[in-house]
Motif scaffolding. Structure first.
Motif, PDB file in Angstrom:
ATOM      1  N   ALA A  25      -1.511   5.537 -15.462  1.00  0.00           N
ATOM      2  CA  ALA A  25      -1.548   5.724 -14.011  1.00  0.00           C
ATOM      3  C   ALA A  25      -1.983   4.445 -13.311  1.00  0.00           C
ATOM      4  O   ALA A  25      -1.433   4.083 -12.263  1.00  0.00           O
ATOM      5  CB  ALA A  25      -2.491   6.871 -13.665  1.00  0.00           C
ATOM      6  N   ARG A  26      -2.953   3.739 -13.871  1.00  0.00           N
ATOM      7  CA  ARG A  26      -3.423   2.478 -13.274  1.00  0.00           C
ATOM      8  C   ARG A  26      -2.304   1.445 -13.280  1.00  0.00           C
ATOM      9  O   ARG A  26      -2.081   0.753 -12.287  1.00  0.00           O
ATOM     10  CB  ARG A  26      -4.627   1.960 -14.054  1.00  0.00           C
ATOM     11  CG  ARG A  26      -5.216   0.695 -13.483  1.00  0.00           C
ATOM     12  CD  ARG A  26      -6.449   0.260 -14.283  1.00  0.00           C
ATOM     13  NE  ARG A  26      -7.067  -0.879 -13.697  1.00  0.00           N
ATOM     14  CZ  ARG A  26      -6.719  -2.145 -13.951  1.00  0.00           C
ATOM     15  NH1 ARG A  26      -5.735  -2.396 -14.787  1.00  0.00           N
ATOM     16  NH2 ARG A  26      -7.345  -3.146 -13.376  1.00  0.00           N
ATOM     17  N   LYS A  27      -1.600   1.331 -14.401  1.00  0.00           N
ATOM     18  CA  LYS A  27      -0.506   0.370 -14.508  1.00  0.00           C
ATOM     19  C   LYS A  27       0.594   0.692 -13.496  1.00  0.00           C
ATOM     20  O   LYS A  27       1.106  -0.200 -12.814  1.00  0.00           O
ATOM     21  CB  LYS A  27       0.056   0.416 -15.932  1.00  0.00           C
ATOM     22  CG  LYS A  27       1.223  -0.456 -16.191  1.00  0.00           C
ATOM     23  CD  LYS A  27       0.794  -1.819 -16.577  1.00  0.00           C
ATOM     24  CE  LYS A  27       2.010  -2.608 -17.027  1.00  0.00           C
ATOM     25  NZ  LYS A  27       1.843  -4.002 -16.833  1.00  0.00           N
ATOM     26  N   MET A  28       0.940   1.971 -13.360  1.00  0.00           N
ATOM     27  CA  MET A  28       1.979   2.371 -12.409  1.00  0.00           C
ATOM     28  C   MET A  28       1.542   2.092 -10.975  1.00  0.00           C
ATOM     29  O   MET A  28       2.332   1.629 -10.152  1.00  0.00           O
ATOM     30  CB  MET A  28       2.309   3.854 -12.588  1.00  0.00           C
ATOM     31  CG  MET A  28       3.077   4.148 -13.856  1.00  0.00           C
ATOM     32  SD  MET A  28       3.337   5.899 -14.147  1.00  0.00           S
ATOM     33  CE  MET A  28       4.274   6.370 -12.716  1.00  0.00           C
ATOM     34  N   MET A  29       0.287   2.357 -10.666  1.00  0.00           N
ATOM     35  CA  MET A  29      -0.213   2.136  -9.312  1.00  0.00           C
ATOM     36  C   MET A  29      -0.227   0.650  -8.964  1.00  0.00           C
ATOM     37  O   MET A  29       0.135   0.262  -7.849  1.00  0.00           O
ATOM     38  CB  MET A  29      -1.616   2.735  -9.187  1.00  0.00           C
ATOM     39  CG  MET A  29      -2.095   2.814  -7.787  1.00  0.00           C
ATOM     40  SD  MET A  29      -1.071   3.955  -6.864  1.00  0.00           S
ATOM     41  CE  MET A  29      -1.755   3.785  -5.265  1.00  0.00           C
ATOM     42  N   MET A  30      -0.629  -0.183  -9.907  1.00  0.00           N
ATOM     43  CA  MET A  30      -0.648  -1.629  -9.654  1.00  0.00           C
ATOM     44  C   MET A  30       0.767  -2.153  -9.423  1.00  0.00           C
ATOM     45  O   MET A  30       0.983  -2.976  -8.527  1.00  0.00           O
ATOM     46  CB  MET A  30      -1.299  -2.373 -10.827  1.00  0.00           C
ATOM     47  CG  MET A  30      -2.780  -2.097 -10.978  1.00  0.00           C
ATOM     48  SD  MET A  30      -3.746  -2.575  -9.559  1.00  0.00           S
ATOM     49  CE  MET A  30      -3.988  -4.293  -9.911  1.00  0.00           C
ATOM     50  N   SER A  31       1.733  -1.686 -10.199  1.00  0.00           N
ATOM     51  CA  SER A  31       3.105  -2.152 -10.002  1.00  0.00           C
ATOM     52  C   SER A  31       3.658  -1.636  -8.670  1.00  0.00           C
ATOM     53  O   SER A  31       4.397  -2.339  -7.986  1.00  0.00           O
ATOM     54  CB  SER A  31       4.001  -1.726 -11.161  1.00  0.00           C
ATOM     55  OG  SER A  31       4.170  -0.334 -11.182  1.00  0.00           O
ATOM     56  N   TYR A  32       3.296  -0.414  -8.270  1.00  0.00           N
ATOM     57  CA  TYR A  32       3.741   0.123  -6.990  1.00  0.00           C
ATOM     58  C   TYR A  32       3.183  -0.709  -5.839  1.00  0.00           C
ATOM     59  O   TYR A  32       3.897  -1.048  -4.900  1.00  0.00           O
ATOM     60  CB  TYR A  32       3.300   1.577  -6.845  1.00  0.00           C
ATOM     61  CG  TYR A  32       3.606   2.156  -5.485  1.00  0.00           C
ATOM     62  CD1 TYR A  32       4.878   2.603  -5.168  1.00  0.00           C
ATOM     63  CD2 TYR A  32       2.622   2.229  -4.503  1.00  0.00           C
ATOM     64  CE1 TYR A  32       5.169   3.108  -3.915  1.00  0.00           C
ATOM     65  CE2 TYR A  32       2.895   2.734  -3.251  1.00  0.00           C
ATOM     66  CZ  TYR A  32       4.174   3.176  -2.960  1.00  0.00           C
ATOM     67  OH  TYR A  32       4.446   3.655  -1.712  1.00  0.00           O
ATOM     68  N   LEU A  33       1.888  -1.034  -5.916  1.00  0.00           N
ATOM     69  CA  LEU A  33       1.278  -1.826  -4.849  1.00  0.00           C
ATOM     70  C   LEU A  33       1.837  -3.244  -4.811  1.00  0.00           C
ATOM     71  O   LEU A  33       1.906  -3.857  -3.751  1.00  0.00           O
ATOM     72  CB  LEU A  33      -0.245  -1.858  -5.011  1.00  0.00           C
ATOM     73  CG  LEU A  33      -0.957  -0.555  -4.673  1.00  0.00           C
ATOM     74  CD1 LEU A  33      -2.441  -0.668  -4.989  1.00  0.00           C
ATOM     75  CD2 LEU A  33      -0.758  -0.185  -3.222  1.00  0.00           C
ATOM     76  N   LYS A  34       2.220  -3.771  -5.960  1.00  0.00           N
ATOM     77  CA  LYS A  34       2.821  -5.105  -5.995  1.00  0.00           C
ATOM     78  C   LYS A  34       4.180  -5.092  -5.303  1.00  0.00           C
ATOM     79  O   LYS A  34       4.510  -6.002  -4.546  1.00  0.00           O
ATOM     80  CB  LYS A  34       2.961  -5.555  -7.456  1.00  0.00           C
ATOM     81  CG  LYS A  34       3.432  -6.955  -7.627  1.00  0.00           C
ATOM     82  CD  LYS A  34       2.353  -7.921  -7.245  1.00  0.00           C
ATOM     83  CE  LYS A  34       2.807  -9.329  -7.579  1.00  0.00           C
ATOM     84  NZ  LYS A  34       1.880 -10.306  -7.068  1.00  0.00           N
ATOM     85  N   LYS A  35       4.978  -4.034  -5.544  1.00  0.00           N
ATOM     86  CA  LYS A  35       6.304  -3.933  -4.936  1.00  0.00           C
ATOM     87  C   LYS A  35       6.215  -3.550  -3.460  1.00  0.00           C
ATOM     88  O   LYS A  35       7.033  -3.964  -2.655  1.00  0.00           O
ATOM     89  CB  LYS A  35       7.146  -2.897  -5.675  1.00  0.00           C
ATOM     90  CG  LYS A  35       7.520  -3.308  -7.070  1.00  0.00           C
ATOM     91  CD  LYS A  35       8.259  -2.201  -7.781  1.00  0.00           C
ATOM     92  CE  LYS A  35       8.465  -2.549  -9.239  1.00  0.00           C
ATOM     93  NZ  LYS A  35       9.007  -1.404  -9.982  1.00  0.00           N
ATOM     94  N   ASN A  36       5.241  -2.726  -3.088  1.00  0.00           N
ATOM     95  CA  ASN A  36       5.085  -2.237  -1.721  1.00  0.00           C
ATOM     96  C   ASN A  36       3.681  -2.553  -1.229  1.00  0.00           C
ATOM     97  O   ASN A  36       2.806  -1.699  -1.260  1.00  0.00           O
ATOM     98  CB  ASN A  36       5.304  -0.718  -1.658  1.00  0.00           C
ATOM     99  CG  ASN A  36       6.631  -0.320  -2.231  1.00  0.00           C
ATOM    100  OD1 ASN A  36       7.654  -0.850  -1.859  1.00  0.00           O
ATOM    101  ND2 ASN A  36       6.617   0.608  -3.167  1.00  0.00           N
ATOM    102  N   PRO A  37       3.445  -3.785  -0.795  1.00  0.00           N
ATOM    103  CA  PRO A  37       2.088  -4.138  -0.360  1.00  0.00           C
ATOM    104  C   PRO A  37       1.648  -3.283   0.827  1.00  0.00           C
ATOM    105  O   PRO A  37       2.461  -2.937   1.682  1.00  0.00           O
ATOM    106  CB  PRO A  37       2.196  -5.609   0.032  1.00  0.00           C
ATOM    107  CG  PRO A  37       3.634  -5.897   0.143  1.00  0.00           C
ATOM    108  CD  PRO A  37       4.380  -4.865  -0.622  1.00  0.00           C
ATOM    109  N   PRO A  38       0.372  -2.922   0.848  1.00  0.00           N
ATOM    110  CA  PRO A  38      -0.117  -2.049   1.907  1.00  0.00           C
ATOM    111  C   PRO A  38      -0.112  -2.696   3.293  1.00  0.00           C
ATOM    112  O   PRO A  38      -0.049  -2.017   4.289  1.00  0.00           O
ATOM    113  CB  PRO A  38      -1.534  -1.703   1.476  1.00  0.00           C
ATOM    114  CG  PRO A  38      -1.917  -2.745   0.496  1.00  0.00           C
ATOM    115  CD  PRO A  38      -0.657  -3.244  -0.121  1.00  0.00           C
ATOM    116  N   ILE A  39      -0.159  -4.012   3.349  1.00  0.00           N
ATOM    117  CA  ILE A  39      -0.176  -4.709   4.644  1.00  0.00           C
ATOM    118  C   ILE A  39       0.911  -5.773   4.633  1.00  0.00           C
ATOM    119  O   ILE A  39       0.996  -6.573   3.700  1.00  0.00           O
ATOM    120  CB  ILE A  39      -1.550  -5.355   4.916  1.00  0.00           C
ATOM    121  CG1 ILE A  39      -2.603  -4.276   5.046  1.00  0.00           C
ATOM    122  CG2 ILE A  39      -1.501  -6.217   6.153  1.00  0.00           C
ATOM    123  CD1 ILE A  39      -3.984  -4.788   5.318  1.00  0.00           C
TER     124      ILE A  39
END
Length: 78
Positions: A25-39
């Motif tokens: 889950a951590r790995k998936m979340m980090m890759s998601y945030l890398k592809k879709n930055p929050p700001i």
């Protein structure tokens, strides 16, 4: 006696499954945030205007670079 072993094996499997689940889950979340930055740049520009600052493109680029470096830091520590 057999029930104790069954319970121990079930608990061991549960603990191992939870540990693997957390890492996946951590790995998936980090890759998601890398592809879709929050700001993004538009959000930064809006926030700066709300704070009463006139954002220049240079200032926005500096802030985006700093945020990207912060996101990359955990990978470099490994």
């Amino acid at each position: 006696m057999d029930t104790i072993w069954v319970v121990l094996i079930a608990l061991g499997a549960l603990i191992i499954g939870l540990a693997i689940g957390v890492f996946v889950a951590r790995k998936m979340m980090m890759s998601y945030l890398k592809k879709n930055p929050p700001i993004n740049e538009q959000m930064l520009r809006t926030m700066m205007m709300q704070m009463g600052q006139k954002p220049s493109q240079k200032k926005i680029n500096q802030m985006m670079r700093a945020m990207n470096q912060q996101m990359d830091e955990p990978k470099k520590k490994k």
